[in-house]
Design a protein around this motif. Structure first.
Motif, PDB file in Angstrom:
ATOM      1  N   SER A 214      51.861  45.999   8.108  1.00  0.00           N
ATOM      2  CA  SER A 214      52.233  44.777   8.810  1.00  0.00           C
ATOM      3  C   SER A 214      52.304  43.581   7.873  1.00  0.00           C
ATOM      4  O   SER A 214      52.948  42.579   8.181  1.00  0.00           O
ATOM      5  N   THR A 215      51.652  43.656   6.734  1.00  0.00           N
ATOM      6  CA  THR A 215      51.680  42.560   5.767  1.00  0.00           C
ATOM      7  C   THR A 215      51.777  43.131   4.355  1.00  0.00           C
ATOM      8  O   THR A 215      51.408  44.279   4.112  1.00  0.00           O
TER       9      THR A 215
ATOM     10  N   ILE B  12      67.728  38.136  14.360  1.00  0.00           N
ATOM     11  CA  ILE B  12      66.499  38.630  14.967  1.00  0.00           C
ATOM     12  C   ILE B  12      66.785  39.228  16.345  1.00  0.00           C
ATOM     13  O   ILE B  12      67.512  38.641  17.152  1.00  0.00           O
TER      14      ILE B  12
ATOM     15  N   GLN C 187      66.283  42.031  12.007  1.00  0.00           N
ATOM     16  CA  GLN C 187      64.853  41.761  12.015  1.00  0.00           C
ATOM     17  C   GLN C 187      64.290  41.816  13.432  1.00  0.00           C
ATOM     18  O   GLN C 187      64.991  41.511  14.398  1.00  0.00           O
ATOM     19  N   GLU C 188      63.012  42.187  13.525  1.00  0.00           N
ATOM     20  CA  GLU C 188      62.302  42.137  14.796  1.00  0.00           C
ATOM     21  C   GLU C 188      61.405  40.907  14.882  1.00  0.00           C
ATOM     22  O   GLU C 188      61.095  40.436  15.967  1.00  0.00           O
ATOM     23  N   ASP C 189      60.973  40.395  13.732  1.00  0.00           N
ATOM     24  CA  ASP C 189      60.033  39.277  13.690  1.00  0.00           C
ATOM     25  C   ASP C 189      60.764  37.946  13.592  1.00  0.00           C
ATOM     26  O   ASP C 189      61.848  37.851  13.002  1.00  0.00           O
ATOM     27  N   SER C 190      60.138  36.908  14.127  1.00  0.00           N
ATOM     28  CA  SER C 190      60.656  35.556  13.961  1.00  0.00           C
ATOM     29  C   SER C 190      60.531  35.141  12.494  1.00  0.00           C
ATOM     30  O   SER C 190      59.856  35.804  11.694  1.00  0.00           O
TER      31      SER C 190
ATOM     32  N   GLU D 174      56.925  34.647  11.706  1.00  0.00           N
ATOM     33  CA  GLU D 174      56.216  35.925  11.562  1.00  0.00           C
ATOM     34  C   GLU D 174      56.563  36.597  10.243  1.00  0.00           C
ATOM     35  O   GLU D 174      55.692  37.185   9.587  1.00  0.00           O
ATOM     36  N   GLN D 175      57.824  36.537   9.841  1.00  0.00           N
ATOM     37  CA  GLN D 175      58.205  37.116   8.549  1.00  0.00           C
ATOM     38  C   GLN D 175      57.419  36.461   7.413  1.00  0.00           C
ATOM     39  O   GLN D 175      56.900  37.141   6.518  1.00  0.00           O
TER      40      GLN D 175
ATOM     41  N   ASN E  56      53.778  37.404   7.487  1.00  0.00           N
ATOM     42  CA  ASN E  56      53.566  38.796   7.093  1.00  0.00           C
ATOM     43  C   ASN E  56      53.827  39.042   5.609  1.00  0.00           C
ATOM     44  O   ASN E  56      53.708  40.171   5.145  1.00  0.00           O
TER      45      ASN E  56
END
Length: 325
Positions: A103-104, A132, A149-152, A155-156, A159
């Protein structure tokens, strides 16, 4: 979860439909069973053995880790199954089902301090960072374009992404982020005004005073000073790393520690060469090389660059962009 299994038996049985239910924490339980066979035939011990065997096989096949014990690429059903630093993710192009993935990214400045030149570190870059999933329409028209992308954006960055690839267009009298074609943005390919994304980046830099962010723009903006205006409105100019400090002959970049101390923590590159002189935005190919992405870059014994880039062995560029897809 339920599994419906049609089991074929010897000729004296017509068919049997058996439904089992289970969770990851419990064994399969027979919840219903219906059988059709001649009315004068009693329950068969063989049938009981077949059902029992099926239950055992299903139980073994679905046994998996859970409760924070799943390691990277283990199958999972929720984020809670994965150990710290991982989350449950589905990627049909890469693997079947859902698996635990990172996740990171690792914070390299905790492995090595920030005293080296900027070009001595590697940073995670997100391609089409703005494209996104489920990003709300800002045009009132359903979007018909590819997402990556799935993350905002926030969030990117949280992460571990430290470089964002953005596509900038003239649209509706402003600068928008758009995943389009032939340099033209449409209602059905537009994501949103660039100012929204740039303000997210500004908020991240403000909250994280030791972090550096790089923006790589596939730039279709033709409005005079269009990019300069939107960057100024976003509040990002106070972090701007000036072109005058960028090395042009393959030398090392500034030390990361100096960039942080001077608060010059935003690097911006454009694909339009003239903007380096007209707006002070660095022309990407004066400073970096990039490999040919996708299948065309997978050639044994060869390492081709993308067509816009100088050759990968050009030592006059200090930055290397490695793109996989």
């Amino acid at each position: 979860m339920s599994i419906s299994s049609l089991v074929m038996f010897p000729p004296e049985f017509r068919e049997a439909s058996i439904v089992f239910s289970a969770t990851k924490q419990e064994k399969f339980t027979l919840t219903s069973a219906s059988f059709r066979f001649p009315g004068n035939m009693g329950f068969s011990q063989d049938l009981f053995l077949i059902i029992s065997t099926l239950v055992i096989l299903l139980d073994v096949a679905t046994a998996a880790c859970s409760n924070g014990q799943c390691k990277i690429l283990d199958e999972c059903s929720s984020n809670q199954d994965c150990e710290a630093g991982l989350y449950c993710f589905s990627c049909p192009a890469g693997f079947s089902g859902s698996r635990c993935v990172r996740s990171t990214v690792t914070n390299q400045f905790k492995l090595l301090n920030n005293s080296l030149p900027f070009n001595k570190y590697a940073f995670l870059t997100t391609h089409n960072a703005f494209a996104i999933d489920e990003y709300p329409s800002h045009t009132g028209v359903p979007r018909i374009t590819v997402t990556n992308q799935e993350d905002s954006i926030t969030e990117q960055l949280n992460n571990g992404a430290r470089a964002l690839m953005l596509d900038t267009y003239d649209f509706r009298g402003d600068v928008w982020l758009c995943h389009s074609f032939k340099g033209q943005c449409y209602d059905f390919t537009a994501f949103g005004p660039a100012i929204d994304t740039l303000k997210e980046i500004e908020a991240f830099l403000s909250a994280n005073p030791t972090e550096i962010v790089t923006l790589i723009l596939e730039d279709y903006v033709q409005a005079p000073n269009g990019l300069t205006k939107v960057f100024a409105e976003s509040g990002l100019m106070k972090y701007w790393f000036p072109v005058s400090k960028m090395p042009k002959n393959g030398q090392d970049w500034a030390l990361v520690s100096d960039m942080v101390q001077n608060n010059q923590r935003l690097l911006v590159f454009t694909s339009i060469q003239s903007k380096e002189a007209s707006e002070g935005i660095a022309y990407q190919w004066n400073y970096m090389v990039e490999n040919q992405y996708g299948d065309d870059g997978m050639k044994a014994g060869s390492c081709p660059s993308r067509k816009e880039s100088p050759p990968l062995d050009d030592k006059s560029r200090s930055l290397v962009l490695v793109k996989l897809l």
